[in-house]
Design an enzyme around this catalytic site. Structure first.
Site, mmCIF file in Angstrom:
data_model
loop_
_atom_site.group_PDB
_atom_site.id
_atom_site.type_symbol
_atom_site.label_atom_id
_atom_site.label_comp_id
_atom_site.label_asym_id
_atom_site.label_seq_id
_atom_site.Cartn_x
_atom_site.Cartn_y
_atom_site.Cartn_z
ATOM 1 N N HIS A 153 0.882 -1.200 0.000
ATOM 2 C CA HIS A 153 0.000 0.000 0.000
ATOM 3 C C HIS A 153 0.902 1.228 0.000
ATOM 4 O O HIS A 153 1.463 1.594 1.034
ATOM 5 C CB HIS A 153 -0.905 -0.002 1.232
ATOM 6 C CG HIS A 153 -1.878 1.140 1.262
ATOM 7 N ND1 HIS A 153 -3.212 0.958 1.551
ATOM 8 C CD2 HIS A 153 -1.725 2.469 1.055
ATOM 9 C CE1 HIS A 153 -3.828 2.122 1.502
ATOM 10 N NE2 HIS A 153 -2.942 3.064 1.213
ATOM 11 N N HIS A 163 1.612 5.321 -1.672
ATOM 12 C CA HIS A 163 1.251 6.511 -2.465
ATOM 13 C C HIS A 163 2.525 7.087 -3.059
ATOM 14 O O HIS A 163 3.409 7.538 -2.319
ATOM 15 C CB HIS A 163 0.563 7.557 -1.578
ATOM 16 C CG HIS A 163 -0.717 7.053 -0.995
ATOM 17 N ND1 HIS A 163 -1.927 7.185 -1.640
ATOM 18 C CD2 HIS A 163 -0.975 6.373 0.153
ATOM 19 C CE1 HIS A 163 -2.876 6.619 -0.909
ATOM 20 N NE2 HIS A 163 -2.328 6.119 0.185
ATOM 21 N N LYS A 197 -9.102 -0.380 -5.997
ATOM 22 C CA LYS A 197 -9.178 0.280 -4.689
ATOM 23 C C LYS A 197 -10.542 0.933 -4.497
ATOM 24 O O LYS A 197 -11.001 1.684 -5.353
ATOM 25 C CB LYS A 197 -8.070 1.344 -4.595
ATOM 26 C CG LYS A 197 -8.046 2.143 -3.297
ATOM 27 C CD LYS A 197 -7.565 1.310 -2.121
ATOM 28 C CE LYS A 197 -7.714 2.055 -0.795
ATOM 29 N NZ LYS A 197 -6.554 2.834 -0.419
ATOM 30 N N HIS A 227 -10.480 1.042 1.654
ATOM 31 C CA HIS A 227 -10.280 2.030 2.718
ATOM 32 C C HIS A 227 -11.477 1.879 3.654
ATOM 33 O O HIS A 227 -12.571 2.315 3.333
ATOM 34 C CB HIS A 227 -10.174 3.458 2.166
ATOM 35 C CG HIS A 227 -9.900 4.454 3.253
ATOM 36 N ND1 HIS A 227 -8.660 5.058 3.411
ATOM 37 C CD2 HIS A 227 -10.669 4.914 4.276
ATOM 38 C CE1 HIS A 227 -8.701 5.845 4.476
ATOM 39 N NE2 HIS A 227 -9.906 5.783 5.011
ATOM 40 N N HIS A 249 -4.709 -0.754 5.844
ATOM 41 C CA HIS A 249 -4.279 -0.041 7.056
ATOM 42 C C HIS A 249 -5.215 -0.269 8.246
ATOM 43 O O HIS A 249 -5.855 0.650 8.728
ATOM 44 C CB HIS A 249 -4.065 1.454 6.803
ATOM 45 C CG HIS A 249 -5.051 2.098 5.855
ATOM 46 N ND1 HIS A 249 -6.408 2.015 6.026
ATOM 47 C CD2 HIS A 249 -4.858 2.827 4.739
ATOM 48 C CE1 HIS A 249 -7.000 2.681 5.042
ATOM 49 N NE2 HIS A 249 -6.089 3.169 4.254
ATOM 50 N N ASP A 296 1.368 2.508 3.508
ATOM 51 C CA ASP A 296 0.542 3.709 3.345
ATOM 52 C C ASP A 296 1.405 4.962 3.437
ATOM 53 O O ASP A 296 0.943 6.017 3.887
ATOM 54 C CB ASP A 296 -0.599 3.767 4.372
ATOM 55 C CG ASP A 296 -1.698 4.745 3.946
ATOM 56 O OD1 ASP A 296 -1.686 5.201 2.787
ATOM 57 O OD2 ASP A 296 -2.556 5.064 4.787
HETATM 58 O O1 DOR Z 1 -3.352 9.255 5.689
HETATM 59 C C1 DOR Z 1 -3.709 8.967 4.567
HETATM 60 N N1 DOR Z 1 -3.154 9.538 3.480
HETATM 61 N N2 DOR Z 1 -4.685 8.090 4.425
HETATM 62 C C2 DOR Z 1 -5.237 7.833 3.229
HETATM 63 O O2 DOR Z 1 -6.142 7.067 3.163
HETATM 64 C C3 DOR Z 1 -4.785 8.566 2.025
HETATM 65 C C4 DOR Z 1 -3.428 9.049 2.185
HETATM 66 C C5 DOR Z 1 -3.040 10.069 1.135
HETATM 67 O O3 DOR Z 1 -3.275 9.819 -0.052
HETATM 68 O O4 DOR Z 1 -2.494 11.109 1.498
HETATM 69 ZN ZN ZN Z 2 -3.371 5.004 1.559
#
Ligand code: DOR
Ligand code: ZN
Length: 344
Positions: free
Chosen positions: A13, A15, A99, A136, A174, A247
């Protein structure tokens, strides 16, 4: 033990963002992880196979020459998603999962799902083809306390959704609560859960006690200490249903340190060191490989990585410097305890 060699971990997971931010953070993941499941919550989101193919090409172009890193792509489920497009991208090997963001649950989730009946066709097609759904797991009902949103989601949304879509493979992303752990444990082999390094390291006091600390604010928000301890027990036991999904969610500091700051902890550079510290303290270093490198690949039906990584314990490391990303900078997660483990 002061040295540990394990199969290269995967991050289930992650980003990675796009543009300058992607260029500023990609090395940190590529250095420590062999593969990562890349989240699709860009603006606009990655909704179709074609968009996933383009995003994947941008990620590969941003990788440094030394990297041995495979981005595994996801599609962002919307009420307009065409089930045929999912299946096409899946059969082409272009995407690894889809997702689900409940609309409004988190960063860039505005295009997510409001009416779950409108994604029934997509979910049924995914169940039939074996495409995993990454969830999520938080309700968006403003009447529900933010610390209860994961537990309420299980009863109100996830259980009905799984009951009406038998066979759907689900990853509860998460996990932050004992309720989430219990739900995954009771769900059999079709459901798994990812756990982040930061939810293993901090509880909600880190965000709020003695001053407000925006760099610890993420979603789902960290919960009480007994939840953190439950997560730590599941991870350090290397229960097969749980595996690492960091995450890691970089935001420019200007967006974090604002009157309405963004949710997300940028953990990619330190996630392995934080895990090694916590697993060592729990006497569970020998199980870190299962949590970080084996359980996730097994759930996704992929072979574990052949290459290895070696961690070594030494004197405490200085806190990592903020990462430059274009004109912005991104603060790296500080677990609040010294880190002694480094990748050698
Ligand atoms: O803390 C988070 N940041 N939780 C999420 O679900 C998305 C993520 C983000 O894309 O910044
Ligand atoms: Zn995330």
């Amino acid at each position: 033990m002061t040295r540990l060699t394990l199969r290269r971990p995967d991050d289930w997971h992650l980003h990675l963002r796009d543009g300058d931010l992607l260029a500023g953070v990609i090395d940190d993941s590529a250095r420590h992880f062999a593969r990562a499941l890349v989240m699709p919550n860009l603006v606009p989101p990655v909704r179709t196979g074609a968009e996933a193919a383009h995003y994947r090409a941008r990620i590969l172009a941003a990788l440094p020459p030394w990297a041995d890193f495979t981005p595994l792509m996801t599609l962002y489920l919307t009420e307009d998603t065409n089930p045929r497009d999912i299946l096409c991208a899946w059969r082409a090997g272009l995407v690894t999962a889809v997702k689900l963001y409940p609309a409004g649950a988190t960063t860039n989730s505005a295009s997510g799902v409001r009416d779950f009946d409108r994604v029934r066709g997509a979910l049924e097609a995914m169940a039939a083809a074996g495409v995993p759904l990454c969830v999520h797991g938080e309700v968006t009902d403003p009447a529900v306390d933010i610390f209860d949103r994961e537990a309420v989601f299980l009863d109100r949304v996830l259980e009905p959704l799984r009951r009406t879509t038998p066979g759907l493979r689900v990853v509860l992303e998460h996990v932050t609560t004992a309720e989430g752990l219990a739900y995954v444990r009771a769900g059999g082999p079709a459901i798994a859960g990812t756990i982040t390094a930061h939810h293993l390291a901090i509880n909600r006091n880190a965000i709020l006690a003695g001053g407000i600390r925006p760099h610890y604010y993420c979603l789902p928000v960290a919960k009480r200490e007994h939840h953190r301890l439950a997560l730590l027990a599941a991870a350090t036991a290397a229960e097969p249903a749980f595996f690492l999904g960091t995450d890691s969610a970089p935001h420019p500091d200007a967006d974090k340190l604002a009157p309405c700051g963004c949710a997300g902890c940028y953990t990619a550079p330190v996630a392995l060191a934080v895990l090694a510290e916590l697993f060592a303290a729990a006497g569970a270093l020998a199980r870190l490989e299962r949590f970080a490198s084996l359980n996730g690949a097994a759930f996704y039906g992929l072979a574990p990585n052949l290459a290895t990584v070696t961690l070594e314990r030494g004197p405490p490391l200085p806190p990592p410097a903020p990462r430059p990303a274009g004109t912005a900078r991104v603060t790296v997660f500080d677990p609040g305890f010294p880190l002694h483990w480094r990748v050698v």
